[in-house]
Design an enzyme around this catalytic site. Structure first.
Site, short mmCIF file in Angstrom:
data_model
loop_
_atom_site.label_atom_id
_atom_site.label_comp_id
_atom_site.label_asym_id
_atom_site.label_seq_id
_atom_site.Cartn_x
_atom_site.Cartn_y
_atom_site.Cartn_z
N HIS A 101 -5.23 15.85 -2.17
CA HIS A 101 -6.00 15.97 -0.94
C HIS A 101 -5.30 16.79 0.14
O HIS A 101 -5.91 17.07 1.18
CB HIS A 101 -6.38 14.59 -0.40
N ASP A 128 -12.75 8.30 1.47
CA ASP A 128 -11.35 8.11 1.07
C ASP A 128 -10.96 6.66 1.29
O ASP A 128 -11.49 5.98 2.18
CB ASP A 128 -10.47 9.03 1.94
N HIS A 130 -7.93 6.19 2.22
CA HIS A 130 -6.83 6.39 3.16
C HIS A 130 -7.28 7.25 4.34
O HIS A 130 -8.09 8.17 4.16
CB HIS A 130 -5.65 7.08 2.47
N ASP A 132 -5.28 9.33 5.90
CA ASP A 132 -4.58 10.63 5.76
C ASP A 132 -4.24 11.22 7.11
O ASP A 132 -4.38 12.42 7.34
CB ASP A 132 -5.41 11.60 4.91
N HIS A 145 -0.23 14.90 0.99
CA HIS A 145 -1.63 14.47 0.79
C HIS A 145 -1.99 13.29 1.68
O HIS A 145 -3.17 12.94 1.77
CB HIS A 145 -1.93 14.18 -0.69
N ASP A 231 -12.49 12.16 -1.87
CA ASP A 231 -11.30 11.71 -2.59
C ASP A 231 -11.76 10.63 -3.56
O ASP A 231 -12.38 9.65 -3.15
CB ASP A 231 -10.27 11.16 -1.61
N ASP A 233 -10.34 8.34 -4.92
CA ASP A 233 -9.85 6.98 -4.68
C ASP A 233 -10.68 6.25 -3.60
O ASP A 233 -10.45 5.07 -3.33
CB ASP A 233 -8.35 6.94 -4.36
N GLU A 276 -8.06 14.48 -5.96
CA GLU A 276 -7.23 13.34 -6.37
C GLU A 276 -7.63 12.74 -7.72
O GLU A 276 -7.13 11.68 -8.09
CB GLU A 276 -7.19 12.25 -5.30
#
Length: 307
Positions: A101, A128, A130, A132, A145, A231, A233, A276
């Site tokens: 990412h 996502d 996260h 980030d 990332h 992403d 995840d 990702e």
């Protein structure tokens, strides 16, 4: 976006220089093997696969002054910026096949530049687990990332925040984060200080995905370019194990489908990142197959009987 007449360009970016686990560099080809080009073509989309960009390898070194592989990350993101910008200038919808990412820096900087040049409003949906929004001061790992949103908002090394020549590339009010459930302690303070609009899993549990997405899409209109940074995840690891940073408690299949269908209903998506995906951690490419299924929904495949 007229979905049936959409003109899409696939751009593979095979690198994991920003990640903490090896393997995301195999993501672009895993998505192709899972049938992404054919799935989009079957929906009436004109698809051109530009192949994979070629950039520096992963030196797998420890962080230097809070950043791992900074020069390699800069090189890849400059390549991405140029490639995405060229497709947008040609009137096409770029789909970046990552890669980790960190590549969102170059991708979104290119979209932001395109919007400024064409008088469009930019809305970024960041799907996502996260936020980030780490910086070199608060990152626990130095992996870039975990920093792309911060870099895009002007927090980061000048080599990254300056990609595209406009600093910051975007402002916090242009981004909506959905599905967040893992934020580092120092990162939480930065997210609050900068007023990032976050629809975390607690909020989604409380109000439902439909209301969360309505809020995230509020104000999107005919003058809006909607960029989706997906992403993998974002998804619950029970249905999407093939990522390097799994976080339990993510959206299930139906919630993820609803997200994609509501984005499609807006008719405003003009660019997409898929990042990702790590086939080395997957089982029989099932995460890539699921990602393709969800991207089909972004281009109008509905699981409902309303059409």
């Amino acid at each position: 976006m007229n979905r049936r007449n959409a003109r899409v360009s696939l751009i593979g970016v095979p690198t994991d220089v920003g990640a903490g686990a090896r393997g995301a560099l195999l993501g672009p080809d895993a998505l192709r093997i899972a049938g992404l080009p054919e799935a989009l073509a079957a929906r009436g989309v004109e698809v051109i696969d530009r192949g994979n960009l070629a950039g520096p390898g992963n030196p797998w070194q420890p962080p230097v002054e809070g950043y791992r592989h900074l020069q390699e990350v800069v090189a890849w993101n400059q390549l991405v910026f140029d490639a995405i910008g060229a497709e947008l200038s040609a009137g096409r919808i770029p789909i970046m096949l990552g890669g980790d990412h960190c590549l969102g820096i170059g991708s979104i900087a290119a979209v932001a530049a395109h919007c400024r040049a064409n008088g469009k409003q930019l809305r970024v949906l960041w799907l996502d687990a996260h936020a980030d929004f780490n910086t070199s001061q608060v990152t626990p790992s130095g992996n870039i990332h975990g920093m792309p949103v911060a870099c895009l908002c002007g927090l980061g090394p000048k080599e990254l925040i300056g990609i595209g020549g406009h600093m910051p590339a975007i402002t916090a009010d242009q981004i909506r984060q959905i599905g967040i459930r893992s934020v580092d302690e120092g990162e939480k303070r930065l997210v609050k200080d900068h007023g990032l609009d976050v629809y975390d899993m607690r909020y989604i549990d409380e109000v439902g995905m439909k209301r969360a997405m309505e809020a995230a899409l509020d104000g999107v209109d005919a003058d809006t370019h909607l960029h989706v940074s997906f992403d993998v995840d974002f998804l619950d690891p029970g249905i999407a194990p093939g990522v390097g940073t799994t976080v339990p408690g993510g959206p299930n299949y139906r919630e993820a489908q609803l997200v994609m269908e509501m984005i499609a209903d807006s008719g405003r998506m003009g660019s997409l990142d898929i990042v990702e995906l790590n086939p080395l951690l997957d089982s029989r490419n099932e995460t890539a197959i699921l990602a393709v299924d969800l991207v089909e929904s972004l281009f109008g495949k509905s699981t409902l009987m309303r059409d």
